[in-house]
Enzyme design. Structure first.
Site, PDB file in Angstrom:
ATOM      1  N   ASN A  92      -0.240   1.498   5.975  1.00  0.00           N
ATOM      2  CA  ASN A  92       0.512   0.502   5.209  1.00  0.00           C
ATOM      3  C   ASN A  92       1.120  -0.441   6.225  1.00  0.00           C
ATOM      4  OD1 ASN A  92       2.245  -0.871   3.421  1.00  0.00           O
ATOM      5  ND2 ASN A  92       3.884   0.601   3.828  1.00  0.00           N
ATOM      6  N   GLY A  93       0.896  -1.751   6.058  1.00  0.00           N
ATOM      7  CA  GLY A  93       1.491  -2.708   6.996  1.00  0.00           C
ATOM      8  C   GLY A  93       0.465  -3.718   7.460  1.00  0.00           C
ATOM      9  N   CYS A 128       0.824  -1.197   0.000  1.00  0.00           N
ATOM     10  CA  CYS A 128       0.000   0.000   0.000  1.00  0.00           C
ATOM     11  C   CYS A 128       0.866   1.259   0.000  1.00  0.00           C
ATOM     12  CB  CYS A 128      -0.929   0.097   1.209  1.00  0.00           C
ATOM     13  SG  CYS A 128      -1.906  -1.361   1.486  1.00  0.00           S
ATOM     14  N   LYS A 160       4.062  -3.447  -7.442  1.00  0.00           N
ATOM     15  CA  LYS A 160       5.458  -3.321  -7.854  1.00  0.00           C
ATOM     16  C   LYS A 160       6.393  -3.512  -6.680  1.00  0.00           C
ATOM     17  CE  LYS A 160       8.786  -2.362 -10.727  1.00  0.00           C
ATOM     18  NZ  LYS A 160       9.187  -3.570 -11.489  1.00  0.00           N
ATOM     19  N   LYS A 175       8.026 -14.742 -15.249  1.00  0.00           N
ATOM     20  CA  LYS A 175       7.447 -13.692 -16.106  1.00  0.00           C
ATOM     21  C   LYS A 175       6.106 -14.165 -16.671  1.00  0.00           C
ATOM     22  CE  LYS A 175       9.804 -11.593 -14.890  1.00  0.00           C
ATOM     23  NZ  LYS A 175      10.503 -10.583 -14.120  1.00  0.00           N
ATOM     24  N   ARG A 208       2.639   0.383  -5.520  1.00  0.00           N
ATOM     25  CA  ARG A 208       2.626  -0.380  -4.271  1.00  0.00           C
ATOM     26  C   ARG A 208       1.326  -1.155  -4.077  1.00  0.00           C
ATOM     27  NH1 ARG A 208       6.624   2.379  -0.716  1.00  0.00           N
ATOM     28  NH2 ARG A 208       5.706   1.332   1.056  1.00  0.00           N
ATOM     29  N   TRP A 252      -3.112  -2.546  -1.455  1.00  0.00           N
ATOM     30  CA  TRP A 252      -2.887  -3.930  -1.870  1.00  0.00           C
ATOM     31  C   TRP A 252      -3.457  -4.762  -0.732  1.00  0.00           C
ATOM     32  CZ3 TRP A 252      -0.103  -8.138   0.092  1.00  0.00           C
ATOM     33  CH2 TRP A 252       0.070  -9.206  -0.797  1.00  0.00           C
ATOM     34  N   GLU A 299       3.337 -14.404 -13.998  1.00  0.00           N
ATOM     35  CA  GLU A 299       2.973 -13.106 -13.453  1.00  0.00           C
ATOM     36  C   GLU A 299       2.054 -12.317 -14.375  1.00  0.00           C
ATOM     37  OE1 GLU A 299       6.542 -10.894 -12.749  1.00  0.00           O
ATOM     38  OE2 GLU A 299       5.542  -9.408 -11.508  1.00  0.00           O
ATOM     39  N   GLU A 335      13.344 -17.679 -14.113  1.00  0.00           N
ATOM     40  CA  GLU A 335      12.960 -16.275 -14.312  1.00  0.00           C
ATOM     41  C   GLU A 335      11.941 -16.160 -15.452  1.00  0.00           C
ATOM     42  OE1 GLU A 335      12.978 -13.545 -12.908  1.00  0.00           O
ATOM     43  OE2 GLU A 335      12.872 -12.009 -14.454  1.00  0.00           O
ATOM     44  N   HIS A 367      13.284 -37.568 -12.043  1.00  0.00           N
ATOM     45  CA  HIS A 367      13.053 -37.892 -10.636  1.00  0.00           C
ATOM     46  C   HIS A 367      11.624 -37.562 -10.201  1.00  0.00           C
ATOM     47  CE1 HIS A 367      17.220 -38.930 -10.103  1.00  0.00           C
ATOM     48  NE2 HIS A 367      17.570 -37.786 -10.661  1.00  0.00           N
TER      49      HIS A 367
HETATM   50  O1  M6R Z   1      11.894  -4.460  -5.633  1.00  0.00           O
HETATM   51  P1  M6R Z   1      12.418  -5.851  -5.482  1.00  0.00           P
HETATM   52  O2  M6R Z   1      13.448  -6.191  -6.487  1.00  0.00           O
HETATM   53  O3  M6R Z   1      12.880  -6.152  -4.093  1.00  0.00           O
HETATM   54  O4  M6R Z   1      11.158  -6.790  -5.756  1.00  0.00           O
HETATM   55  C1  M6R Z   1      11.246  -8.172  -5.556  1.00  0.00           C
HETATM   56  C2  M6R Z   1      10.096  -8.881  -6.210  1.00  0.00           C
HETATM   57  O5  M6R Z   1       8.885  -8.510  -5.613  1.00  0.00           O
HETATM   58  C3  M6R Z   1      10.012  -8.611  -7.716  1.00  0.00           C
HETATM   59  O6  M6R Z   1      11.215  -8.911  -8.342  1.00  0.00           O
HETATM   60  C4  M6R Z   1       8.878  -9.443  -8.357  1.00  0.00           C
HETATM   61  O7  M6R Z   1       9.185 -10.784  -8.284  1.00  0.00           O
HETATM   62  C5  M6R Z   1       8.677  -8.966  -9.787  1.00  0.00           C
HETATM   63  N1  M6R Z   1       7.371  -8.411  -9.943  1.00  0.00           N
HETATM   64  C6  M6R Z   1       8.852 -10.042 -10.811  1.00  0.00           C
HETATM   65  O8  M6R Z   1       8.699  -9.560 -12.116  1.00  0.00           O
END
Ligand code: M6R
Length: 612
Positions: free
Chosen positions: A100-101, A2, A607, A489, A27, A74, A492, A485, A508
């Site tokens: 926030n929290g 948030c 983000k 992507k 956020r 959020w 997500e 990775e 396995h």
């Molecule tokens: O700001 P940060 O690099 O600490 O964020 C970590 C993750 O939340 C961030 O990399 C997340 O996995 C991405 N949205 C992936 O694309």
């Protein structure tokens, strides 16, 4: 998570708040709200959905507020609807509060307050804070004391801002283990409060950061800060001249695509001026550890989450391969509860694009409490990680707006490649070896550009497979991390199920999944493990799965096995992630686009993840 924002000053408070909230939307974007005071009356609007939805509603009401607080959410406790949107209020609607929290003991406190007759209107933990403040205020009408007492009862982590209709000229702000910045102008004509100082846009402000359990009484002409015993304290300020230019998508349909295309430039910026051809090594400004200190490092622990953790996994392979230092990359949220072994010879590297990820920050604090020295790898100046690290190296990739991390990832691995080179040269690597690595690294921006030139082919292949609900990603060594990775992507932004496995582990267990209905995506750009990966793909082919490979030009054997091949420019194994992952980003992007998802703001995400 948030974002919270507050404004008190000569400008239109409502508009100032909306502007600030838009900068904090990264956020969380489940719902948003604003509350403000005008002539001793409290007004508010809150709405499920993005800030644009709130903005539409507010403009109808045309509010002209004296001061305002705002929130972009959020969801943690309670679904993303109007009722759970912040601000929250006490029963009498005298106090409005944004948070926030997480309040860890909210069930206990809620029951206690309900027994005393307080009526709750939302499912949030936040409402407990505002009702608790009201409870203490009823007992003794001193607002500052009521806030202090309530916060003492609360377990958990928070940043809050609140207003009370009987105090028309002030905002109270407080924090525990959560960033909260207050900025005021030179002439004291305005004060801004934000979870992230980067939301202060084009303002030139004197900034102070609240620390754990500090409370600020913010008025237009002064900001008073108190410690947890409510003793006044003097805070140091720094001048922030953000010179901010709002990010735009330009000719691109999404920020994600724009940021993918920026990578030749952003990688270049990360590398620029940070190496010496004369000595075949890296030259890292802001690396405030002496060569002696770095030579005596026996063990490296890397802390990060999500994509940044993948960058850390790649760095751990490189640091072991090239610098011969035992290294492991820990998921920050796991590390905290492991009682990690950290000695005076351990170097802790914390990687975070935003520098605000709560899990990473908490793990950093844990490592610091054990005496570790922290090297931060971060994109955002003024972030919590930048402030709390002993030494912080910046990516220089520019703001990353899309929730899905792309350019930050490649800049992280570029910077970590330089750091590895530096450590390797301090120890085992000779100048010739250093120069060879450096020359390969310098070619990377060009290789990435070649991948981007191939986007139409990647788009065609992505479209062909976009109807499959499940994907299985494979790779070995650097390519295993690369496949993790790439799978992240895809999950997500397209909401498809994608799991990544080391190709050798297939037999396995996961091989039971393989069927003609499960496309297998294989990353094959490591020479060391190429043959073995091909064998694994033969096993997959024998079971009828469609195979998509990301392979370097010249890997002709692949043609006999794969249904579709995304050809990549070749480089050394340590750096092969660059072209492979950029191609993986495009693959995920085009699948998501075909499926019509909200690419820059995928559902349920934010983000910057500022709750643990
Ligand atoms: O700001 P940060 O690099 O600490 O964020 C970590 C993750 O939340 C961030 O990399 C997340 O996995 C991405 N949205 C992936 O694309």
């Amino acid at each position: 998570m948030c974002g919270i924002f507050g404004y008190l000053g000569n400008k239109n408070s409502l508009q100032a708040c909306l502007k600030g909230l838009k900068q904090l939307e990264y956020r969380g974007y489940d719902s948003a709200g604003i509350a403000g005071l005008k002539g001793g009356k409290l007004y508010f609007t809150k709405k499920a959905g993005k800030i644009s939805v709130l903005e539409e509603k507010i403009s109808l009401q045309n509010l002209q507020l004296d001061l305002a607080i705002g929130h972009t959410r959020w969801a943690t406790h309670g679904k993303a609807d109007d009722e759970n949107a912040h601000p929250h209020f006490d029963d009498a609607e005298s106090i409005a509060l944004v948070h926030n929290g997480i309040v860890e003991n909210y069930t206990f406190l809620k029951e206690m307050l309900q027994k005393k007759g307080f009526i709750f209107r939302s499912e949030t933990d936040t409402e407990v804070i505002v009702q608790l403040i009201a409870y203490y205020y009823q007992k003794n009408p001193k607002l500052n004391q009521a806030v202090r007492k309530a916060l003492k009862e609360i377990k958990g982590q928070f940043a809050i801002a609140l207003i009370h209709k009987d105090f028309p000229d002030q905002i109270i702000a407080a924090t525990r283990e959560s960033p909260l910045a207050i900025g005021y102008s030179d002439d004291r004509s305005e004060v801004l409060i934000s979870s992230d100082p980067n939301a202060f846009l084009d303002e030139k402000l004197h900034i102070l950061f609240l620390q754990t359990d500090e409370i600020a009484i913010v008025k237009k002409d002064r900001v008073k800060v108190f410690d947890k015993w409510f003793h006044p304290i003097v805070k140091a300020t720094e001048l922030l001249d953000s010179g901010f230019e709002p990010a735009t998508k330009g000719e691109f349909e999404h920020f994600m695509l724009k940021e993918i295309y920026e990578q030749p430039l952003t990688i270049q910026k990360t590398l620029l001026g940070r190496y010496s051809e004369e000595f075949g090594t890296a030259e890292l400004e802001h690396l405030f550890f002496s060569s002696g200190e770095l030579q005596s490092v026996q063990h490296v622990v890397i802390l990060a989450c999500g994509t940044s953790w993948h960058a850390g996994c790649l760095a751990s392979l490189m640091l072991e391969d090239m610098a011969r230092i035992p290294t492991h990359a820990e998921i920050a949220s796991e590390m905290r509860y492991k009682n990690p072994i950290i000695s005076k010879d351990t170097l802790v590297i914390a990687i975070s694009q935003s520098g605000e990820t709560a899990d990473t920050i908490a793990a950093v604090r844990e490592a610091k409490s054990k005496g570790a020295k922290i090297l931060g790898i971060c994109n955002v100046n003024n972030s919590t990680l930048a402030r709390e690290s002993d030494s912080c190296l910046f990516l220089k990739a520019g703001p990353e707006i899309s929730v899905c991390s792309t350019k930050a990832f490649t800049s992280q691995i570029a910077l970590l490649s330089l750091f590895t080179l530096f450590m390797a040269r301090l120890r085992h690597l000779d100048k010739e070896g250093g120069l060879h690595f450096l020359n390969e690294l310098k070619k990377i921006p060009r290789l990435v550009r070649n991948v981007l030139d191939n986007a139409p082919q990647i788009e065609k292949i992505a479209k062909k497979y976009s109807h499959f609900p499940h994907f299985f990603f494979l790779g070995r060594r650097y390519m295993y991390v690369t496949s993790q990775e790439a799978a992240l992507k895809l999950k997500e932004i397209s909401y498809l199920n994608a799991s990544a496995y080391p190709a050798g582990e297939l037999k396995h267990g996961p091989i039971a999944l393989i069927s003609p209905h499960l496309p297998v995506v294989a990353f094959c750009a490591n020479k060391q493990t190429y043959d073995k990966t091909l064998n694994n793909l033969m096993e997959v082919k024998a079971r009828g799965a469609p195979i998509i490979t990301f392979a370097p030009h010249g890997a002709l054997e692949i043609e006999r096995i794969a249904d579709d091949i995304i050809w990549l420019p070749a480089t050394i194994d340590e750096l092969a992630t660059f072209p492979s992952s950029v191609a993986g980003q495009l693959f995920a992007y085009y699948i998501a686009k075909e499926r019509g998802t909200d690419i820059d703001h995928p559902r349920n995400l934010a983000k910057s993840v500022t709750v643990e």
